[in-house]
Design an enzyme around this catalytic site. Structure first.
Site, PDB file in Angstrom:
ATOM      1  N   GLU A 291      38.990 -30.292  26.325  1.00  0.00           N
ATOM      2  CA  GLU A 291      39.219 -30.820  25.017  1.00  0.00           C
ATOM      3  C   GLU A 291      38.144 -30.878  23.892  1.00  0.00           C
ATOM      4  O   GLU A 291      37.255 -31.155  24.543  1.00  0.00           O
ATOM      5  CB  GLU A 291      39.984 -32.269  25.166  1.00  0.00           C
ATOM      6  CG  GLU A 291      40.434 -32.905  23.882  1.00  0.00           C
ATOM      7  CD  GLU A 291      40.586 -34.508  23.899  1.00  0.00           C
ATOM      8  OE1 GLU A 291      41.610 -34.904  23.145  1.00  0.00           O
ATOM      9  OE2 GLU A 291      40.113 -35.086  24.957  1.00  0.00           O
ATOM     10  N   LYS A 354      49.268 -31.503  22.444  1.00  0.00           N
ATOM     11  CA  LYS A 354      49.183 -32.791  22.993  1.00  0.00           C
ATOM     12  C   LYS A 354      50.570 -33.773  22.627  1.00  0.00           C
ATOM     13  O   LYS A 354      50.640 -33.783  21.413  1.00  0.00           O
ATOM     14  CB  LYS A 354      47.913 -33.794  22.583  1.00  0.00           C
ATOM     15  CG  LYS A 354      47.971 -34.944  23.486  1.00  0.00           C
ATOM     16  CD  LYS A 354      46.453 -35.474  22.792  1.00  0.00           C
ATOM     17  CE  LYS A 354      46.122 -36.886  23.870  1.00  0.00           C
ATOM     18  NZ  LYS A 354      45.092 -37.448  23.391  1.00  0.00           N
ATOM     19  N   CYS A 405      43.482 -35.213  28.040  1.00  0.00           N
ATOM     20  CA  CYS A 405      42.886 -36.524  27.896  1.00  0.00           C
ATOM     21  C   CYS A 405      43.649 -37.525  28.451  1.00  0.00           C
ATOM     22  O   CYS A 405      43.921 -37.629  29.549  1.00  0.00           O
ATOM     23  CB  CYS A 405      42.311 -36.818  26.499  1.00  0.00           C
ATOM     24  SG  CYS A 405      41.197 -38.082  26.206  1.00  0.00           S
TER      25      CYS A 405
END
Length: 533
Positions: A291, A354, A405
């Site tokens: 990321e 995301k 994440c």
């Protein structure tokens, strides 16, 4: 102080003068609640003393048992502060104390609810003592189900299940996911509690049931050793490289270093290509960047796109790149993973956005109101827009289940990729604003997900910790923190589905429903006691 319920008095006879002991004295209960939080903390990485998690559960339950509701809530809050303030201290490293304090207090509030619920169900535990361990287990699952979803989508950090990455109980993830592991941890704590309280109620004279309950607490993790897990995927072997490019400086200003961060990942990949050409390293089928490896939008910035193409062409393999994309609207951005192929560049059909951006970090809900609390919210200048599709990406060599994440903490986000066909779980993350403790806590979640879905997995971080995880939860080639590293490993893909993948949300629904039933049952029992005088 002593207590006795109406059910314990035979019909037609007066209550005896001496009853069983009441709640623990407050001078004992308050330190026990504090010790509960510290024991739970020590169970999580970077400490990793996983047997202390059931001990923490038992201490909080003992402190809150037979207390008034408000007292139970206060003791639960004390446990929560002792757990979450140090566990989440990494949020304080570069943003100041306010976000850390507010988040820690919010999370502690859920343990306050758990303490109140524990106090509320005390009549059930006293009347049907054999149910006490299970009551403890379902209340913990119910509390986590609520905390994982509220407010603003919840924050699942610090679930009991995530403390068990080195425990035999991790194997239960393949049967019922994180909720079942949490239940098993809390059930074990409830058995320890039952043993201790049996001794307390019996004034130290009831050794047989005490020993039996203690033995049962040991038997739960021992029995989990019999749950089978896969040591490696049964499918085709592919060679995967993780590139951890590192950043010039840790901290919030990593965005100001975005060209340097991109260059680090490009150069590390070109060095890998040179090692492949020289025969010192295997030719990878896929390269994974973390990321934020390109916070310059490579679809709009030709120079950034050219640099990524240079790396992909050199290594002769597609690269999964963590990017920040501008748009779709003005003042909006997307946190995404995009597949960049050698020779052809970005494959827009293999793009994951995301789905669960972090509130107050990637977007600011109720910005005007939040600004009244702290002007620091304006550090988030552009709100990240969530995606709507699971991160199922087809590279040619493998089908990836990409999560970004903190998404690894959310059950449904990971499961959707597996039910969508993912053969390899990939967690792209950026730990440059945190520390090694946060990175290791996140890696523990990756280990649980690998076992839960019977999939090989990897975590790719900008600064560490990166590494590969086998379907049985074992970690290989873990990197150091705040270093540049490239690790290459052959993994075998997996296509099957574990029981946990097939049943999905239902174990949590069933256990949370039992928690609600217990609360309702305690209400009925309390009403009967009041009606009986």
């Amino acid at each position: 102080m002593t207590t006795i319920t109406q059910d314990e008095v035979p019909a037609g006879r007066a209550a005896p003068a001496v009853a069983r002991p009441g709640p623990l004295p407050l001078r004992v209960a308050a330190p026990a609640a504090l010790a509960a939080g510290l024991a739970l903390l020590a169970a999580f990485p970077p400490y990793g003393v996983w047997p202390l998690a059931p001990v923490g559960v038992a201490l909080l339950a003992a402190a809150a048992h037979r207390r008034r509701i408000r007292a139970g809530a206060g003791l639960g809050f004390l446990t929560g502060v002792a757990l979450f303030a140090p566990l989440l201290s990494w949020t304080n490293l570069h943003t100041g104390y306010l976000p850390w304090v507010l988040l820690s207090l919010l999370q502690a509030g859920y343990l306050a609810l758990l303490g109140a619920a524990t106090a509320w169900v005390s009549p059930l535990a006293d009347r049907w003592r054999a149910t006490w361990p299970a009551l403890t287990g379902v209340l913990w699952v119910g509390q986590e189900a609520l905390r994982d979803r509220t407010p603003f989508g919840g924050f699942p950090w610090g679930r009991l299940a995530f403390s068990q990455d080195d425990s035999p109980l991790l194997r239960l993830a393949g049967l019922g996911g994180a909720p079942l592991v949490t239940f098993a941890v809390a059930l074990t704590g409830g058995l320890l509690l039952g043993a201790a309280w049996c001794w307390w109620d019996g004034r130290g004279r009831r050794w047989a049931p005490v020993a039996g309950l203690a033995a049962a607490a040991v038997a739960v993790p021992a029995a989990a050793l019999g749950v089978p897990v896969a040591a490696a995927g049964p499918g085709v072997a592919v060679t995967v490289a993780i590139v951890q490019g590192n950043v010039p400086r840790l901290g919030l200003d990593f965005n100001a270093q975005r060209q340097a961060v991109l260059n680090n990942h490009v150069e590390a990949t070109i060095e890998l290509a040179a090692a492949v050409t020289a025969g010192r390293q295997r030719q990878p089928d896929l390269v994974v960047w973390p990321e934020n490896s390109s916070d310059i939008d490579p679809l709009r910035d030709g120079t950034a796109g050219a640099r990524i193409s240079q790396a992909a062409d050199a290594v002769r393999a597609p690269i999964l790149v963590g990017v920040v994309l501008r748009g779709p609207g003005a003042g909006q951005v997307r946190n995404a993973g995009i597949l960049w192929r050698p020779g052809t560049g970005p494959d827009l059909a293999q793009l994951y956005t995301k789905r669960h951006p972090v509130p107050f970090a990637e977007y600011v809900p109720m910005r005007e109101l939040a600004r009244m609390v702290s002007s620091q919210v304006d550090r988030v200048r552009a709100d990240f827009v969530p995606g709507s599709e699971p991160g199922v990406l087809h590279t040619g060599a493998a089908v990836l289940g990409d999560v970004i994440c903190f998404e690894v903490a959310y059950d449904e986000v990971v499961r959707d990729t597996v039910t969508g066909g993912a053969q390899l779980l990939v967690v792209q993350t950026n730990n440059a604003t945190f520390d090694v403790a946060e990175a290791r806590q996140q890696l523990a979640m990756v280990r649980l997900r690998a076992v839960e879905h019977g999939r090989p997995a990897l975590m790719a971080s900008t600064v560490g910790v990166s590494g590969f995880v086998a379907p049985d939860g074992r970690v290989s080639d873990a990197t150091g923190f705040n270093t540049r590293a490239v690790v290459v490993r052959q993994v075998r893909l997996a296509d099957g589905r574990t029981l946990a993948t097939r049943v999905g949300l239902w174990p949590e629904v069933a256990l949370a429903a039992l928690a609600v039933t217990a609360l309702a049952g305690a209400a009925v029992l309390r009403r009967r006691h009041r009606a009986g005088g």
